[in-house]
Design a protein around this motif. Structure first.
Motif, PDB file in Angstrom:
ATOM      1  N   LYS A  58      49.843  34.288  42.614  1.00 13.89           N
ATOM      2  CA  LYS A  58      49.250  34.457  43.947  1.00 13.89           C
ATOM      3  C   LYS A  58      49.254  35.922  44.366  1.00 13.89           C
ATOM      4  CE  LYS A  58      50.604  29.832  45.508  1.00 13.89           C
ATOM      5  NZ  LYS A  58      51.572  29.065  46.329  1.00 13.89           N
ATOM      6  N   ARG A  59      50.364  36.600  44.087  1.00 10.96           N
ATOM      7  CA  ARG A  59      50.463  38.016  44.460  1.00 10.96           C
ATOM      8  C   ARG A  59      49.471  38.857  43.653  1.00 10.96           C
ATOM      9  NH1 ARG A  59      53.248  39.968  48.986  1.00 10.96           N
ATOM     10  NH2 ARG A  59      53.705  37.941  49.907  1.00 10.96           N
ATOM     11  N   TRP A  60      49.341  38.549  42.384  1.00 11.61           N
ATOM     12  CA  TRP A  60      48.422  39.287  41.523  1.00 11.61           C
ATOM     13  C   TRP A  60      46.986  39.144  42.020  1.00 11.61           C
ATOM     14  CZ3 TRP A  60      45.229  37.259  37.165  1.00 11.61           C
ATOM     15  CH2 TRP A  60      44.656  38.290  36.409  1.00 11.61           C
ATOM     16  N   LEU A  61      46.582  37.925  42.325  1.00 10.95           N
ATOM     17  CA  LEU A  61      45.215  37.683  42.777  1.00 10.95           C
ATOM     18  C   LEU A  61      44.949  38.296  44.145  1.00 10.95           C
ATOM     19  CD1 LEU A  61      44.757  33.995  41.556  1.00 10.95           C
ATOM     20  CD2 LEU A  61      43.599  36.024  40.668  1.00 10.95           C
ATOM     21  N   LEU A  89      44.072  41.911  43.660  1.00 15.44           N
ATOM     22  CA  LEU A  89      42.789  42.134  42.986  1.00 15.44           C
ATOM     23  C   LEU A  89      41.595  42.021  43.926  1.00 15.44           C
ATOM     24  CD1 LEU A  89      43.484  40.305  39.618  1.00 15.44           C
ATOM     25  CD2 LEU A  89      43.153  42.748  39.974  1.00 15.44           C
ATOM     26  N   GLY A  90      41.841  41.598  45.162  1.00 14.68           N
ATOM     27  CA  GLY A  90      40.765  41.553  46.147  1.00 14.68           C
ATOM     28  C   GLY A  90      40.524  42.896  46.806  1.00 14.68           C
ATOM     29  N   TYR A  91      41.278  43.909  46.406  1.00 15.16           N
ATOM     30  CA  TYR A  91      41.186  45.229  47.032  1.00 15.16           C
ATOM     31  C   TYR A  91      41.033  46.300  45.960  1.00 15.16           C
ATOM     32  CZ  TYR A  91      42.831  42.583  51.036  1.00 15.16           C
ATOM     33  OH  TYR A  91      42.933  41.650  52.038  1.00 15.16           O
ATOM     34  N   VAL A 118      49.502  46.131  48.124  1.00 18.63           N
ATOM     35  CA  VAL A 118      49.026  44.830  48.613  1.00 18.63           C
ATOM     36  C   VAL A 118      49.763  43.704  47.897  1.00 18.63           C
ATOM     37  CG1 VAL A 118      47.036  43.269  48.749  1.00 18.63           C
ATOM     38  CG2 VAL A 118      46.766  45.679  49.343  1.00 18.63           C
ATOM     39  N   TRP A 119      49.990  43.843  46.594  1.00 12.84           N
ATOM     40  CA  TRP A 119      50.780  42.841  45.866  1.00 12.84           C
ATOM     41  C   TRP A 119      52.136  42.633  46.529  1.00 12.84           C
ATOM     42  CZ3 TRP A 119      50.102  44.829  40.116  1.00 12.84           C
ATOM     43  CH2 TRP A 119      48.865  44.392  39.634  1.00 12.84           C
ATOM     44  N   MET A 120      52.717  43.710  47.047  1.00 12.41           N
ATOM     45  CA  MET A 120      54.080  43.667  47.558  1.00 12.41           C
ATOM     46  C   MET A 120      54.154  43.526  49.076  1.00 12.41           C
ATOM     47  SD  MET A 120      55.223  46.853  45.117  1.00 12.41           S
ATOM     48  CE  MET A 120      56.968  46.869  45.492  1.00 12.41           C
ATOM     49  N   SER A 121      53.030  43.346  49.735  1.00 15.48           N
ATOM     50  CA  SER A 121      52.959  43.428  51.194  1.00 15.48           C
ATOM     51  C   SER A 121      53.481  42.179  51.904  1.00 15.48           C
ATOM     52  CB  SER A 121      51.508  43.670  51.625  1.00 15.48           C
ATOM     53  OG  SER A 121      50.701  42.539  51.289  1.00 15.48           O
TER      54      SER A 121
END
Length: 462
Positions: A269-272, A275-277, A285-288
């Motif tokens: 979920k974090r990876w995807l 990838l939207g940005y 964003v992965w870690m946000s």
């Protein structure tokens, strides 16, 4: 007026301190889980960046600042053909030298031992300069097996023939300590590993006054899980249309949230979401706590993604010649390490008057890593390649090959048992927090970091 202090709690006692919250920085906090590069939650109040100086002109009141040192990832191409064994030998020498420098103390000294590569390397290096039975290390254990590494720490200490002490924590003990620890921070801080780090510092302080830590090892040598996703991300972006990506993400988000540490659904979920940005901001964003789309949904005057993550974008622009993986290493070393990891260690240890010394941030080790080509940090999917090579013979192979676990807590599950905290957050749309709590408790969404950020924000002094 001009005032300064080592912590915000001291600065806020100044009568001239304006207690005005900065809404833009509040949004940045929820987007990063910490505040990058000298920002604070208050208007006209700043932190001095690492490796910097500031000069105040007493007559004009003007200030001038600059940097006297900054980490610069500048791989030396002449090392591309260097022999693995020679580099490993040099790193072993540097580790022993760094530990020897930090072992100088006129008070009792120990080592934080998690059982991971970094702290184990420090323990083994210490065994080359001190009587092994006299070396003391300290470990925090958890009853939740997917978070516990105390058995690995015990194996390392037994192999090194040193003395390791363990304190096991129950969930109730940790939950009871959360509000007290957060209140001592004097400013919001969204890394939940602060809690076990504070418990480790308290435990160690009962026995020693100085502790050596492994901070910096993951950043300098490439130890973080997201590095495995850099190359797949580049391939995914090349072939996956944006509209299809949105459908894939919606489907994956239907997976129930697991309570296990670094579970597969969490990583996916974090990876995807990242990838939207654009690639320059995918890591933060992965870690946000909240991604830009959620900031836009939850705040009445939202910042756009480019403004929220301007620091990450600027870092990429200042390092145009680096590969995608090197850009990620640069992000972890220049932004994540000083603004999250080192703040956490410093605050947690100072709560209990414990001095910590980061072995991997020794000047000579840092310079060694600045020049080290990428292939010696990440090779064929193996993270920390040269560090593990240096530790061959020092540690058993099963310790060197174990997956990274991190210093986590069962945050996802605990948050379902905590009451709904709704602090007054400037600019936050009414009902946003309640919606996130409801979705999180029903496992319809994973808002663990946002909800934890709220716990931290709620501890902000009035």
């Amino acid at each position: 007026g001009f005032a300064f202090a080592s912590e915000l709690c001291g600065l806020r006692l100044w009568p001239g301190f304006a207690n005005d919250l900065d809404e833009a920085n509040i949004q940045r906090f929820f987007a990063w889980n910490y505040l990058p590069n000298a920002r604070t939650m208050y208007k006209n109040c700043f932190a001095l960046p690492p490796g910097s100086w500031l000069c105040l002109d007493m007559e004009s009141g003007e200030t001038v600042s600059g940097r006297y040192w900054q980490f610069r990832l500048s791989p030396d191409k002449s090392l591309e053909r260097a022999d693995d064994r020679e580099l490993a030998e040099e790193l072993r020498r540097l580790l022993i030298q760094a530990v020897r420098r930090r072992f100088l103390s006129d008070v009792p000294l120990g080592i934080f031992l998690s059982g991971g590569i970094d702290s184990s390397a420090i323990l083994c290096a210490a065994g080359h300069i001190a009587d092994r039975p006299s070396i003391r290390s300290f470990t925090i254990g958890f009853r939740e097996k997917s978070f516990d590494e105390s058995d690995k720490a015990a194996q390392v200490a037994a192999f090194a023939k040193t003395r390791n002490e363990v304190e096991y924590l129950t969930e109730q003990e940790i939950q009871d300590s959360i509000s007290g620890i957060l209140s001592l921070m004097s400013e919001p801080f969204g890394d939940p590993s602060l809690i076990p780090t504070a418990h480790l510092a308290r435990f160690a302080r009962r026995h020693v006054k100085v502790a050596l830590s492994g901070d910096g090892g993951d950043e300098l040598f490439g130890g973080y899980d997201p590095l495995d996703a850099i190359r797949p991300s580049e391939i995914y972006r090349k072939f996956m249309p944006a509209k299809l990506h949105a459908h894939v993400r919606r489907l994956v988000n239907l997976l129930p949230a697991s309570d296990r540490n670094m579970s597969l659904d969490f990583k996916l979920k974090r990876w995807l979401r990242g990838l939207g940005y654009p690639p320059e901001i995918q890591l933060p964003v992965w870690m946000s706590g909240l991604e830009p789309a959620e900031i836009k949904q939850f705040f009445s005057n939202p910042l756009d993604a480019e403004t929220l993550y301007a620091d990450a974008i600027a870092l990429c622009e200042r390092s145009p010649g680096l590969s995608g993986l090197e850009q990620a290493l640069n992000f972890f070393t220049r932004l994540y390490l000083p603004n999250d990891i080192l703040v956490k260690s410093d605050r947690a240890s100072m709560m209990f008057s414990l001095e910590t010394r980061a072995v991997f941030l020794d000047n000579d080790i840092v310079e060694f890593c600045e020049k080290l080509p990428q292939k010696f940090k990440y090779r064929n999917g193996q993270r920390k390649y040269i560090l593990k090579k240096a530790l061959e013979g020092w540690l058993p192979r099963h310790i060197l090959e174990q997956p990274k676990k991190g210093f986590g807590i069962p945050l996802n599950r605990w948050l379902r048992t905590l009451r709904n905290v709704e602090p007054p957050v400037p600019g936050l749309v009414p009902g946003s927090i309640a919606m996130c709590w409801k979705r999180h408790q029903k496992r319809a969404g994973d808002y663990r970091f946002f909800l934890w950020d709220l716990q931290s924000y709620n501890a902000l002094p009035a």
